[in-house]
Design a protein around this motif. Sequence first.
Motif, PDB file in Angstrom:
ATOM      1  N   GLU A  26     -24.012  -5.184  15.245  1.00 50.37           N
ATOM      2  CA  GLU A  26     -24.493  -3.895  14.750  1.00 50.37           C
ATOM      3  C   GLU A  26     -23.408  -3.123  14.000  1.00 50.37           C
ATOM      4  O   GLU A  26     -23.636  -2.011  13.532  1.00 50.37           O
ATOM      5  N   MET A  27     -22.237  -3.733  13.858  1.00 51.47           N
ATOM      6  CA  MET A  27     -21.160  -3.071  13.117  1.00 51.47           C
ATOM      7  C   MET A  27     -20.363  -4.067  12.298  1.00 51.47           C
ATOM      8  O   MET A  27     -20.403  -5.273  12.542  1.00 51.47           O
ATOM      9  N   GLY A  28     -19.670  -3.515  11.325  1.00 52.19           N
ATOM     10  CA  GLY A  28     -18.774  -4.301  10.500  1.00 52.19           C
ATOM     11  C   GLY A  28     -17.393  -3.681  10.503  1.00 52.19           C
ATOM     12  O   GLY A  28     -17.204  -2.552  10.958  1.00 52.19           O
ATOM     13  N   ILE A  29     -16.445  -4.428   9.968  1.00 56.70           N
ATOM     14  CA  ILE A  29     -15.056  -3.992   9.870  1.00 56.70           C
ATOM     15  C   ILE A  29     -14.646  -4.123   8.412  1.00 56.70           C
ATOM     16  O   ILE A  29     -14.940  -5.131   7.768  1.00 56.70           O
ATOM     17  N   PHE A  30     -14.013  -3.079   7.902  1.00 58.16           N
ATOM     18  CA  PHE A  30     -13.487  -3.172   6.546  1.00 58.16           C
ATOM     19  C   PHE A  30     -12.038  -2.730   6.533  1.00 58.16           C
ATOM     20  O   PHE A  30     -11.602  -1.929   7.344  1.00 58.16           O
ATOM     21  N   LYS A  31     -11.281  -3.291   5.607  1.00 58.81           N
ATOM     22  CA  LYS A  31      -9.863  -3.005   5.471  1.00 58.81           C
ATOM     23  C   LYS A  31      -9.648  -2.331   4.121  1.00 58.81           C
ATOM     24  O   LYS A  31     -10.185  -2.773   3.106  1.00 58.81           O
ATOM     25  N   SER A  32      -8.865  -1.251   4.131  1.00 64.88           N
ATOM     26  CA  SER A  32      -8.573  -0.499   2.902  1.00 64.88           C
ATOM     27  C   SER A  32      -7.076  -0.345   2.714  1.00 64.88           C
ATOM     28  O   SER A  32      -6.335  -0.177   3.685  1.00 64.88           O
ATOM     29  N   ARG A  33      -6.668  -0.385   1.463  1.00 64.08           N
ATOM     30  CA  ARG A  33      -5.287  -0.070   1.094  1.00 64.08           C
ATOM     31  C   ARG A  33      -5.295   1.353   0.523  1.00 64.08           C
ATOM     32  O   ARG A  33      -6.080   1.650  -0.374  1.00 64.08           O
ATOM     33  N   MET A  34      -4.437   2.206   1.065  1.00 60.58           N
ATOM     34  CA  MET A  34      -4.367   3.590   0.584  1.00 60.58           C
ATOM     35  C   MET A  34      -2.978   3.885   0.060  1.00 60.58           C
ATOM     36  O   MET A  34      -1.978   3.473   0.651  1.00 60.58           O
ATOM     37  N   SER A  35      -2.950   4.608  -1.046  1.00 61.80           N
ATOM     38  CA  SER A  35      -1.708   5.173  -1.572  1.00 61.80           C
ATOM     39  C   SER A  35      -1.880   6.677  -1.601  1.00 61.80           C
ATOM     40  O   SER A  35      -2.931   7.178  -2.017  1.00 61.80           O
ATOM     41  N   VAL A  36      -0.846   7.381  -1.154  1.00 59.19           N
ATOM     42  CA  VAL A  36      -0.846   8.841  -1.150  1.00 59.19           C
ATOM     43  C   VAL A  36       0.191   9.291  -2.167  1.00 59.19           C
ATOM     44  O   VAL A  36       1.331   8.817  -2.148  1.00 59.19           O
ATOM     45  N   PHE A  37      -0.227  10.183  -3.044  1.00 60.51           N
ATOM     46  CA  PHE A  37       0.613  10.650  -4.150  1.00 60.51           C
ATOM     47  C   PHE A  37       0.909  12.128  -3.999  1.00 60.51           C
ATOM     48  O   PHE A  37       0.086  12.886  -3.472  1.00 60.51           O
ATOM     49  N   ASN A  38       2.055  12.561  -4.538  1.00 59.01           N
ATOM     50  CA  ASN A  38       2.312  13.992  -4.657  1.00 59.01           C
ATOM     51  C   ASN A  38       1.849  14.471  -6.036  1.00 59.01           C
ATOM     52  O   ASN A  38       1.258  13.710  -6.809  1.00 59.01           O
ATOM     53  N   GLN A  39       2.107  15.720  -6.315  1.00 58.36           N
ATOM     54  CA  GLN A  39       1.630  16.338  -7.558  1.00 58.36           C
ATOM     55  C   GLN A  39       2.246  15.723  -8.813  1.00 58.36           C
ATOM     56  O   GLN A  39       1.720  15.896  -9.916  1.00 58.36           O
ATOM     57  N   ILE A  88      -4.204   0.617  12.318  1.00 61.02           N
ATOM     58  CA  ILE A  88      -3.566   0.467  11.009  1.00 61.02           C
ATOM     59  C   ILE A  88      -2.689  -0.771  11.054  1.00 61.02           C
ATOM     60  O   ILE A  88      -1.957  -0.989  12.022  1.00 61.02           O
ATOM     61  N   ASP A  89      -2.777  -1.595  10.009  1.00 60.62           N
ATOM     62  CA  ASP A  89      -1.963  -2.805   9.947  1.00 60.62           C
ATOM     63  C   ASP A  89      -0.573  -2.540   9.382  1.00 60.62           C
ATOM     64  O   ASP A  89       0.375  -3.219   9.726  1.00 60.62           O
ATOM     65  N   GLU A  90      -0.480  -1.570   8.478  1.00 58.60           N
ATOM     66  CA  GLU A  90       0.782  -1.332   7.782  1.00 58.60           C
ATOM     67  C   GLU A  90       0.860   0.147   7.416  1.00 58.60           C
ATOM     68  O   GLU A  90      -0.124   0.728   6.961  1.00 58.60           O
ATOM     69  N   LEU A  91       2.029   0.725   7.604  1.00 59.45           N
ATOM     70  CA  LEU A  91       2.257   2.126   7.252  1.00 59.45           C
ATOM     71  C   LEU A  91       3.668   2.251   6.706  1.00 59.45           C
ATOM     72  O   LEU A  91       4.625   1.785   7.344  1.00 59.45           O
ATOM     73  N   ARG A  92       3.795   2.849   5.533  1.00 64.05           N
ATOM     74  CA  ARG A  92       5.111   3.046   4.913  1.00 64.05           C
ATOM     75  C   ARG A  92       5.233   4.481   4.410  1.00 64.05           C
ATOM     76  O   ARG A  92       4.352   4.979   3.701  1.00 64.05           O
ATOM     77  N   TRP A  93       6.333   5.124   4.773  1.00 68.91           N
ATOM     78  CA  TRP A  93       6.672   6.430   4.217  1.00 68.91           C
ATOM     79  C   TRP A  93       7.657   6.149   3.093  1.00 68.91           C
ATOM     80  O   TRP A  93       8.834   5.859   3.316  1.00 68.91           O
ATOM     81  N   VAL A  94       7.169   6.194   1.875  1.00 68.09           N
ATOM     82  CA  VAL A  94       7.916   5.727   0.705  1.00 68.09           C
ATOM     83  C   VAL A  94       8.896   6.778   0.190  1.00 68.09           C
ATOM     84  O   VAL A  94      10.040   6.460  -0.143  1.00 68.09           O
ATOM     85  N   ASP A 138       2.471  12.487  -9.200  1.00 72.94           N
ATOM     86  CA  ASP A 138       1.955  11.111  -9.171  1.00 72.94           C
ATOM     87  C   ASP A 138       2.971  10.109  -8.642  1.00 72.94           C
ATOM     88  O   ASP A 138       2.946   8.935  -9.005  1.00 72.94           O
ATOM     89  N   VAL A 139       3.849  10.571  -7.762  1.00 74.66           N
ATOM     90  CA  VAL A 139       4.807   9.708  -7.077  1.00 74.66           C
ATOM     91  C   VAL A 139       4.197   9.302  -5.739  1.00 74.66           C
ATOM     92  O   VAL A 139       3.703  10.153  -4.996  1.00 74.66           O
ATOM     93  N   VAL A 140       4.217   8.000  -5.441  1.00 78.43           N
ATOM     94  CA  VAL A 140       3.707   7.524  -4.158  1.00 78.43           C
ATOM     95  C   VAL A 140       4.647   7.985  -3.053  1.00 78.43           C
ATOM     96  O   VAL A 140       5.856   7.721  -3.107  1.00 78.43           O
ATOM     97  N   VAL A 141       4.074   8.659  -2.047  1.00 81.66           N
ATOM     98  CA  VAL A 141       4.871   9.126  -0.920  1.00 81.66           C
ATOM     99  C   VAL A 141       4.561   8.355   0.363  1.00 81.66           C
ATOM    100  O   VAL A 141       5.377   8.315   1.280  1.00 81.66           O
ATOM    101  N   MET A 142       3.379   7.749   0.430  1.00 77.71           N
ATOM    102  CA  MET A 142       3.001   6.993   1.624  1.00 77.71           C
ATOM    103  C   MET A 142       1.983   5.928   1.235  1.00 77.71           C
ATOM    104  O   MET A 142       1.166   6.146   0.346  1.00 77.71           O
ATOM    105  N   THR A 143       2.053   4.774   1.907  1.00 82.50           N
ATOM    106  CA  THR A 143       1.029   3.740   1.755  1.00 82.50           C
ATOM    107  C   THR A 143       0.614   3.278   3.146  1.00 82.50           C
ATOM    108  O   THR A 143       1.394   3.366   4.100  1.00 82.50           O
ATOM    109  N   MET A 144      -0.615   2.809   3.235  1.00 82.79           N
ATOM    110  CA  MET A 144      -1.061   2.211   4.491  1.00 82.79           C
ATOM    111  C   MET A 144      -2.219   1.263   4.229  1.00 82.79           C
ATOM    112  O   MET A 144      -2.919   1.375   3.224  1.00 82.79           O
ATOM    113  N   VAL A 145      -2.366   0.317   5.139  1.00 82.04           N
ATOM    114  CA  VAL A 145      -3.518  -0.569   5.165  1.00 82.04           C
ATOM    115  C   VAL A 145      -4.204  -0.285   6.494  1.00 82.04           C
ATOM    116  O   VAL A 145      -3.593  -0.429   7.555  1.00 82.04           O
ATOM    117  N   SER A 146      -5.446   0.170   6.412  1.00 86.24           N
ATOM    118  CA  SER A 146      -6.162   0.582   7.618  1.00 86.24           C
ATOM    119  C   SER A 146      -7.436  -0.200   7.780  1.00 86.24           C
ATOM    120  O   SER A 146      -7.952  -0.801   6.846  1.00 86.24           O
TER     121      SER A 146
END
Length: 149
Positions: free
Chosen positions: A116-129, A84-90, A131-139
């Motif tokens: 035979e393989m590739g690499i991909f990077k994703s930005r994720m946002s995690v929300f609570n019920q 993971i490149d970045e992790l935040r507990w918001v 719709d408040v962002v509680v965590m973000t990460m770039v993996s």
Amino acid sequence: MQYFEDIEVGARASFGNYKVTREEVVDFASRYDPQPFHLSDDAAAQTHFGRLSASGWHTCAMVMSMIVENGKRHPSAGLGSPGIDELRWVKPVYPGDTLRCETEVIEKRQSQSRPEMGIFKSRMSVFNQDDVVVMTMVSNGLIATRPAT
């Protein structure tokens, strides 16, 4: 089955429905992050959390559970992750919260040393019920290229 060639930069996905329980918060903290605000209502009330909150590492584990469950519904030729490149507990995650994830592919490239393989990077946002962002990460994910036919 999704392969490297099928991944599109800009692709988005939403998934997950993880209900956070008090028992799980205390059990995880007891085993892996035994800080008082993850173990005791009284101790947590004396902190900026205000009440018992999940460990950030527990939040990561809950997110991983949702990622794996989503992968069962949408199979891919995934090969794990180099990290993971970045992790935040918001915001704190509390017992009673329900978590969900939103992801966006932000880049991809074929491996130079392992074609035979590739690499991909994703930005994720995690929300609570609420719709408040509680965590973000770039993996980073590893995924097989499509086999030659």
